[in-house]
Write a protein that holds these residues in place. Sequence first.
Motif, PDB file in Angstrom:
ATOM      1  N   TRP A   1       0.823  -1.205   0.000  1.00 38.73           N
ATOM      2  CA  TRP A   1       0.000   0.000   0.000  1.00 38.73           C
ATOM      3  C   TRP A   1       0.864   1.264   0.000  1.00 38.73           C
ATOM      4  CZ3 TRP A   1       0.330   3.734   3.748  1.00 38.73           C
ATOM      5  CH2 TRP A   1       1.011   3.378   4.922  1.00 38.73           C
ATOM      6  N   SER A   2       2.034   1.195   0.619  1.00 35.95           N
ATOM      7  CA  SER A   2       2.902   2.363   0.698  1.00 35.95           C
ATOM      8  C   SER A   2       3.824   2.489  -0.511  1.00 35.95           C
ATOM      9  CB  SER A   2       3.758   2.297   1.960  1.00 35.95           C
ATOM     10  OG  SER A   2       4.646   1.194   1.874  1.00 35.95           O
ATOM     11  N   GLY A   3       3.982   1.393  -1.240  1.00 40.46           N
ATOM     12  CA  GLY A   3       4.931   1.378  -2.346  1.00 40.46           C
ATOM     13  C   GLY A   3       6.333   0.983  -1.936  1.00 40.46           C
ATOM     14  N   ASP A   4       6.535   0.725  -0.657  1.00 46.29           N
ATOM     15  CA  ASP A   4       7.878   0.416  -0.170  1.00 46.29           C
ATOM     16  C   ASP A   4       8.314  -1.014  -0.469  1.00 46.29           C
ATOM     17  OD1 ASP A   4       7.608   2.418   2.895  1.00 46.29           O
ATOM     18  OD2 ASP A   4       8.094   2.959   0.819  1.00 46.29           O
ATOM     19  N   SER A   5       7.338  -1.894  -0.682  1.00 50.20           N
ATOM     20  CA  SER A   5       7.665  -3.300  -0.901  1.00 50.20           C
ATOM     21  C   SER A   5       7.053  -3.766  -2.210  1.00 50.20           C
ATOM     22  CB  SER A   5       7.129  -4.163   0.240  1.00 50.20           C
ATOM     23  OG  SER A   5       7.744  -3.809   1.463  1.00 50.20           O
ATOM     24  N   THR A   6       7.833  -4.576  -2.924  1.00 51.64           N
ATOM     25  CA  THR A   6       7.354  -5.158  -4.174  1.00 51.64           C
ATOM     26  C   THR A   6       7.848  -6.599  -4.277  1.00 51.64           C
ATOM     27  OG1 THR A   6       9.327  -4.416  -5.379  1.00 51.64           O
ATOM     28  CG2 THR A   6       7.405  -2.944  -5.416  1.00 51.64           C
ATOM     29  N   TYR A   7       7.174  -7.403  -5.077  1.00 52.88           N
ATOM     30  CA  TYR A   7       7.715  -8.704  -5.444  1.00 52.88           C
ATOM     31  C   TYR A   7       7.186  -9.095  -6.811  1.00 52.88           C
ATOM     32  CZ  TYR A   7       3.415 -10.830  -3.511  1.00 52.88           C
ATOM     33  OH  TYR A   7       2.111 -11.167  -3.221  1.00 52.88           O
ATOM     34  N   TYR A   8       7.935 -10.017  -7.442  1.00 53.17           N
ATOM     35  CA  TYR A   8       7.719 -10.320  -8.844  1.00 53.17           C
ATOM     36  C   TYR A   8       7.754 -11.823  -9.099  1.00 53.17           C
ATOM     37  CZ  TYR A   8       8.962  -5.398  -9.442  1.00 53.17           C
ATOM     38  OH  TYR A   8       8.995  -4.029  -9.368  1.00 53.17           O
ATOM     39  N   ALA A   9       7.070 -12.220 -10.142  1.00 55.11           N
ATOM     40  CA  ALA A   9       7.227 -13.572 -10.650  1.00 55.11           C
ATOM     41  C   ALA A   9       8.624 -13.718 -11.232  1.00 55.11           C
ATOM     42  CB  ALA A   9       6.184 -13.856 -11.724  1.00 55.11           C
ATOM     43  N   ASP A  10       9.177 -14.907 -11.136  1.00 53.23           N
ATOM     44  CA  ASP A  10      10.533 -15.130 -11.646  1.00 53.23           C
ATOM     45  C   ASP A  10      10.647 -14.805 -13.126  1.00 53.23           C
ATOM     46  OD1 ASP A  10      11.239 -18.081  -9.590  1.00 53.23           O
ATOM     47  OD2 ASP A  10      11.420 -15.940  -9.161  1.00 53.23           O
ATOM     48  N   SER A  11       9.568 -15.025 -13.858  1.00 50.52           N
ATOM     49  CA  SER A  11       9.605 -14.842 -15.309  1.00 50.52           C
ATOM     50  C   SER A  11       9.765 -13.381 -15.720  1.00 50.52           C
ATOM     51  CB  SER A  11       8.330 -15.404 -15.935  1.00 50.52           C
ATOM     52  OG  SER A  11       7.194 -14.747 -15.405  1.00 50.52           O
ATOM     53  N   VAL A  12       9.495 -12.447 -14.814  1.00 48.83           N
ATOM     54  CA  VAL A  12       9.567 -11.036 -15.178  1.00 48.83           C
ATOM     55  C   VAL A  12      10.605 -10.264 -14.368  1.00 48.83           C
ATOM     56  CG1 VAL A  12       7.129 -11.100 -15.830  1.00 48.83           C
ATOM     57  CG2 VAL A  12       7.779 -10.186 -13.583  1.00 48.83           C
ATOM     58  N   LYS A  13      11.244 -10.894 -13.407  1.00 42.07           N
ATOM     59  CA  LYS A  13      12.242 -10.204 -12.592  1.00 42.07           C
ATOM     60  C   LYS A  13      13.334  -9.628 -13.472  1.00 42.07           C
ATOM     61  CE  LYS A  13      11.843 -12.623  -8.179  1.00 42.07           C
ATOM     62  NZ  LYS A  13      12.459 -13.638  -7.282  1.00 42.07           N
ATOM     63  N   GLY A  14      13.681  -8.374 -13.191  1.00 37.48           N
ATOM     64  CA  GLY A  14      14.704  -7.702 -13.967  1.00 37.48           C
ATOM     65  C   GLY A  14      14.189  -7.061 -15.240  1.00 37.48           C
ATOM     66  N   ARG A  15      12.961  -7.373 -15.649  1.00 37.82           N
ATOM     67  CA  ARG A  15      12.383  -6.792 -16.862  1.00 37.82           C
ATOM     68  C   ARG A  15      11.200  -5.882 -16.553  1.00 37.82           C
ATOM     69  NH1 ARG A  15      10.042  -9.823 -20.655  1.00 37.82           N
ATOM     70  NH2 ARG A  15       9.352 -11.464 -19.225  1.00 37.82           N
ATOM     71  N   PHE A  16      10.385  -6.244 -15.579  1.00 35.50           N
ATOM     72  CA  PHE A  16       9.185  -5.480 -15.233  1.00 35.50           C
ATOM     73  C   PHE A  16       9.404  -4.766 -13.910  1.00 35.50           C
ATOM     74  CE2 PHE A  16       5.778  -8.294 -17.529  1.00 35.50           C
ATOM     75  CZ  PHE A  16       6.514  -8.216 -18.696  1.00 35.50           C
ATOM     76  N   THR A  17       8.790  -3.593 -13.780  1.00 34.00           N
ATOM     77  CA  THR A  17       8.846  -2.829 -12.543  1.00 34.00           C
ATOM     78  C   THR A  17       7.460  -2.319 -12.203  1.00 34.00           C
ATOM     79  OG1 THR A  17      11.101  -2.089 -13.080  1.00 34.00           O
ATOM     80  CG2 THR A  17       9.925  -0.888 -11.358  1.00 34.00           C
ATOM     81  N   ILE A  18       7.042  -2.540 -10.959  1.00 32.05           N
ATOM     82  CA  ILE A  18       5.751  -2.054 -10.490  1.00 32.05           C
ATOM     83  C   ILE A  18       5.988  -0.869  -9.556  1.00 32.05           C
ATOM     84  CG2 ILE A  18       5.671  -3.714  -8.573  1.00 32.05           C
ATOM     85  CD1 ILE A  18       2.614  -3.840  -8.965  1.00 32.05           C
ATOM     86  N   THR A  19       5.223   0.192  -9.765  1.00 33.21           N
ATOM     87  CA  THR A  19       5.300   1.382  -8.925  1.00 33.21           C
ATOM     88  C   THR A  19       3.884   1.894  -8.670  1.00 33.21           C
ATOM     89  OG1 THR A  19       5.521   2.826 -10.858  1.00 33.21           O
ATOM     90  CG2 THR A  19       7.572   2.089  -9.824  1.00 33.21           C
ATOM     91  N   ARG A  20       3.749   2.818  -7.743  1.00 35.46           N
ATOM     92  CA  ARG A  20       2.434   3.401  -7.506  1.00 35.46           C
ATOM     93  C   ARG A  20       2.580   4.865  -7.131  1.00 35.46           C
ATOM     94  NH1 ARG A  20      -0.543   0.008  -3.166  1.00 35.46           N
ATOM     95  NH2 ARG A  20      -2.174   1.576  -3.408  1.00 35.46           N
ATOM     96  N   ASP A  21       1.538   5.614  -7.457  1.00 37.17           N
ATOM     97  CA  ASP A  21       1.431   7.019  -7.095  1.00 37.17           C
ATOM     98  C   ASP A  21       0.081   7.180  -6.416  1.00 37.17           C
ATOM     99  OD1 ASP A  21       1.117   9.768  -6.918  1.00 37.17           O
ATOM    100  OD2 ASP A  21       1.971  10.163  -8.870  1.00 37.17           O
TER     101      ASP A  21
END
Length: 123
Positions: free
Chosen positions: A53-73
């Motif tokens: 909810w704060s944007g401080d923590s993220t996690y990704y599927a292995d298939s997209v790590k290093g290629r996709f980035t999730i952010t929020r405003d």
Amino acid sequence: QVQLVESGGRLVQAGGSLRLPCAASGCSFGNYAIGWFQQAPGKVREFVAAISWSGDSTYYADSVKGRFTITRDNAKNTVYLKMNSLKPEDTAVYYCATTATWGSDGPGSYDNWGQGTQVTVSS
């Protein structure tokens, strides 16, 4: 209740980039963690990425790590999925949804699904 609307999907060549916004309306957007999922034709809906909810923590599927980035405003009530180095296997409808269960990658833990946006990656 939160309503989510995805956009930004289109046809792109392999190696290209896209940014998918997930815009929220309704109350309490900032109280939810948000996840992105993908669903290819004939396949189950699969987890892609999530952000707290704060944007401080993220996690990704292995298939997209290093290629996709999730952010929020939270000021704009929007979560973004930046997709780089796209591959044909990334072709799918992309959905965002809310969750009260941080750390889950199962669709059953998510609610308030958007209608999805189609991403097609050509080889």
